[in-house]
Design an enzyme around this catalytic site. Structure first.
Site, PDB file in Angstrom:
ATOM      1  N   LYS A   1       0.635  -1.140  -0.049  1.00  0.00           N
ATOM      2  CA  LYS A   1      -0.144  -0.134  -0.043  1.00  0.00           C
ATOM      3  C   LYS A   1       1.041   1.155  -0.136  1.00  0.00           C
ATOM      4  CE  LYS A   1      -4.307  -1.801   1.094  1.00  0.00           C
ATOM      5  NZ  LYS A   1      -5.288  -2.570   1.785  1.00  0.00           N
TER       6      LYS A   1
ATOM      7  N   LYS B   1      -4.403 -10.728  -6.879  1.00  0.00           N
ATOM      8  CA  LYS B   1      -5.467 -11.012  -6.140  1.00  0.00           C
ATOM      9  C   LYS B   1      -6.767 -10.012  -6.448  1.00  0.00           C
ATOM     10  CE  LYS B   1      -5.461  -9.109  -2.213  1.00  0.00           C
ATOM     11  NZ  LYS B   1      -5.495  -8.643  -0.923  1.00  0.00           N
TER      12      LYS B   1
ATOM     13  N   LYS C   1     -10.564  -4.939  -3.491  1.00  0.00           N
ATOM     14  CA  LYS C   1     -11.775  -4.135  -3.537  1.00  0.00           C
ATOM     15  C   LYS C   1     -11.618  -2.965  -4.611  1.00  0.00           C
ATOM     16  CE  LYS C   1     -12.916  -5.152   1.405  1.00  0.00           C
ATOM     17  NZ  LYS C   1     -12.385  -4.817   2.508  1.00  0.00           N
TER      18      LYS C   1
HETATM   19  P1  TYM Z   1     -10.148  -7.408   4.265  1.00  0.00           P
HETATM   20  O1  TYM Z   1     -11.225  -6.177   4.624  1.00  0.00           O
HETATM   21  O2  TYM Z   1      -9.145  -6.672   3.364  1.00  0.00           O
HETATM   22  O3  TYM Z   1     -10.802  -8.560   3.800  1.00  0.00           O
HETATM   23  C1  TYM Z   1     -11.805  -9.347   4.537  1.00  0.00           C
HETATM   24  C2  TYM Z   1     -11.336 -10.708   4.249  1.00  0.00           C
HETATM   25  O4  TYM Z   1     -11.635 -10.935   3.106  1.00  0.00           O
HETATM   26  C3  TYM Z   1     -10.352 -12.070   2.701  1.00  0.00           C
HETATM   27  N1  TYM Z   1      -9.824 -11.623   1.164  1.00  0.00           N
HETATM   28  C4  TYM Z   1      -9.891 -12.585   0.179  1.00  0.00           C
HETATM   29  N2  TYM Z   1      -9.965 -14.071   0.494  1.00  0.00           N
HETATM   30  C5  TYM Z   1      -9.568 -14.574  -0.669  1.00  0.00           C
HETATM   31  N3  TYM Z   1      -9.423 -14.364  -2.017  1.00  0.00           N
HETATM   32  C6  TYM Z   1      -9.349 -12.902  -2.258  1.00  0.00           C
HETATM   33  N4  TYM Z   1      -9.024 -12.317  -3.151  1.00  0.00           N
HETATM   34  C7  TYM Z   1      -9.470 -11.988  -0.969  1.00  0.00           C
HETATM   35  N5  TYM Z   1      -9.639 -10.654  -0.686  1.00  0.00           N
HETATM   36  C8  TYM Z   1      -9.850 -10.401   0.621  1.00  0.00           C
HETATM   37  C9  TYM Z   1      -9.181 -11.205   3.640  1.00  0.00           C
HETATM   38  O5  TYM Z   1      -8.210 -12.226   3.648  1.00  0.00           O
HETATM   39  C10 TYM Z   1     -10.030 -11.100   4.884  1.00  0.00           C
HETATM   40  O6  TYM Z   1     -10.118 -12.387   5.428  1.00  0.00           O
HETATM   41  N6  TYM Z   1      -7.061  -6.587   8.139  1.00  0.00           N
HETATM   42  C11 TYM Z   1      -8.336  -7.376   7.685  1.00  0.00           C
HETATM   43  C12 TYM Z   1      -9.531  -6.980   8.626  1.00  0.00           C
HETATM   44  C13 TYM Z   1      -9.329  -7.140  10.174  1.00  0.00           C
HETATM   45  C14 TYM Z   1      -9.251  -8.482  10.815  1.00  0.00           C
HETATM   46  C15 TYM Z   1      -8.996  -8.179  12.139  1.00  0.00           C
HETATM   47  C16 TYM Z   1      -9.440  -9.783  10.207  1.00  0.00           C
HETATM   48  C17 TYM Z   1      -8.920  -6.279  10.897  1.00  0.00           C
HETATM   49  N7  TYM Z   1      -8.793  -6.728  12.097  1.00  0.00           N
HETATM   50  C18 TYM Z   1      -8.998  -9.164  12.983  1.00  0.00           C
HETATM   51  C19 TYM Z   1      -9.223 -10.806  11.299  1.00  0.00           C
HETATM   52  C20 TYM Z   1      -9.098 -10.320  12.580  1.00  0.00           C
HETATM   53  C21 TYM Z   1      -8.912  -6.751   6.116  1.00  0.00           C
HETATM   54  O7  TYM Z   1      -8.519  -5.813   5.867  1.00  0.00           O
HETATM   55  O8  TYM Z   1      -9.732  -7.632   5.717  1.00  0.00           O
END
Ligand code: TYM
Length: 331
Positions: free
Chosen positions: A111, A195, A198
């Site tokens: 990022k 990947k 969003k």
């Molecule tokens: P975030 O919001 O980017 O993504 C949410 C979840 O979706 C999964 N993910 C994917 N899985 C498979 N293929 C993909 N292309 C893909 N893109 C995203 C992510 O791995 C995630 O599980 N940091 C985290 C949010 C967070 C969190 C936490 C998660 C904050 N605190 C504590 C677990 C525990 C995040 O930005 O996820």
């Protein structure tokens, strides 16, 4: 009973990657464990975001959680910023993760590489500290995530071990990540070597896309040379990604998906993948729409914040005591 915790950031539109890698599976834990699912809105502020967007996305995410089958009677669903213990524990824990290890985090490197140094906020750099607090506050045993978040759970384990070594072995619980065998990393439809994320409208399927758009995106997904529907990530990344999507949605193995498509042409294969995704997303969207309209998510989030706060404050107080902060209301 095992504690399970996960969260999603309310940034941008949720994708099929988020759904397959995380959201779809949260409900699987609610009958066997104690589940905490939250909206990571403080994390959404780590990159510039419009106030209306974060507000709308938070509501959407609450409705998506409920539409995915999470039952608020079984799972605690809440917004991160409504439980102040997250920010409080963060103020303590930021002293125990170090600049060197934080600067090696893949997400930070990716990022920040696209940004000018003078525009990178401290929150983006310190992101894993807050994420660790999210997990540690609930004494979580299991953190279900997609592949890209494994590193953040691993640094949480490092932090937890460090704290326990210094302040006593039961100060915090050391968590484990859980990724799905199939679908932990869904790739972009327009470039299956990166990947699905969003911020990639071309290669994404968004959970709010109309069904004709979903079909169109899958039908025009990049495929590979040759004509065989075979799982081969190296030589057939596009076909492999579509097979992964199909297998995850149908909850079958890659081998079974491959066997199903023996003798198929690419076009017919894609049509069936689209049918499967639509059969899953259409009723999901209908449930989402109803929840958005009746606003039932608000009461769920309020109650969730109360339940979550009670549990989080127990951990927070335990950590405060362990590090030596004086409780002026206690003894
Ligand atoms: P975030 O919001 O980017 O993504 C949410 C979840 O979706 C999964 N993910 C994917 N899985 C498979 N293929 C993909 N292309 C893909 N893109 C995203 C992510 O791995 C995630 O599980 N940091 C985290 C949010 C967070 C969190 C936490 C998660 C904050 N605190 C504590 C677990 C525990 C995040 O930005 O996820």
């Amino acid at each position: 009973m095992e504690r399970i915790l996960s969260g999603i950031k309310p940034t941008g539109n949720l994708t099929l990657g988020n759904y397959i890698g995380a959201l779809k599976h949260f409900k699987d834990f609610q009958d066997s464990g104690e589940v905490f699912i939250f909206i990571a809105d403080l994390h959404a502020l780590t990159l510039p975001i419009d106030p209306k967007a974060i507000n709308d996305n938070t509501r959407d995410l609450a409705a998506f959680y409920l539409a995915s089958g999470l039952d608020p009677k079984k799972a605690t669903i809440f917004v991160q910023s409504s439980v102040s213990a997250h920010a409080e524990l963060n103020a303590i824990m930021q002293n125990y993760l170090y600049m060197g290890e934080l600067s090696r985090m893949t997400q930070f490197k990716e990022k920040s590489a696209k940004m000018n140094d003078s525009a990178i906020g401290l929150g983006l750099f310190a992101y894993p500290v807050l994420m660790a607090c999210d997990i540690l506050l609930y004494d979580a045993d299991i953190v279900p995530v997609g592949e890209d978040q494994i590193q953040h759970v691993e640094i949480t384990r490092d932090l937890a071990n460090r704290i326990n070594k210094r302040y006593g072995k039961d100060t915090v619980v050391v968590p484990n990540y859980r990724v799905n065998k199939v679908g932990a990393r869904i790739m972009s439809l327009s470039d299956p070597t990166v990947k699905m994320s969003k911020s990639d409208p071309k290669g994404d399927i968004f959970l709010k896309d109309p069904m004709n758009v979903v079909r169109k995106k899958i039908m025009s997904a990049v495929t590979d040379l040759g004509s065989e529907v075979k799982f081969d990530k190296e030589n057939k990344p596009g076909i492999s990604n579509l097979l992964t999507i199909y297998a995850s949605i149908k909850e079958i193995s890659i081998e079974d998906a491959e066997a199903h498509f023996v003798g198929y042409r690419y076009g017919d294969f894609k049509r069936e993948v689209a049918d499967a995704v639509i059969a899953e997303l259409e009723p999901f969207q209908q449930r989402y729409q109803q929840i958005i309209n009746d606003k039932s998510y608000l009461a769920v989030l309020r109650e969730g914040a109360e339940r979550a706060s009670k549990i989080a404050n127990v951990t927070l107080n335990r950590v405060k005591k362990a590090v030596g902060l004086l409780d002026v209301y206690g003894e």
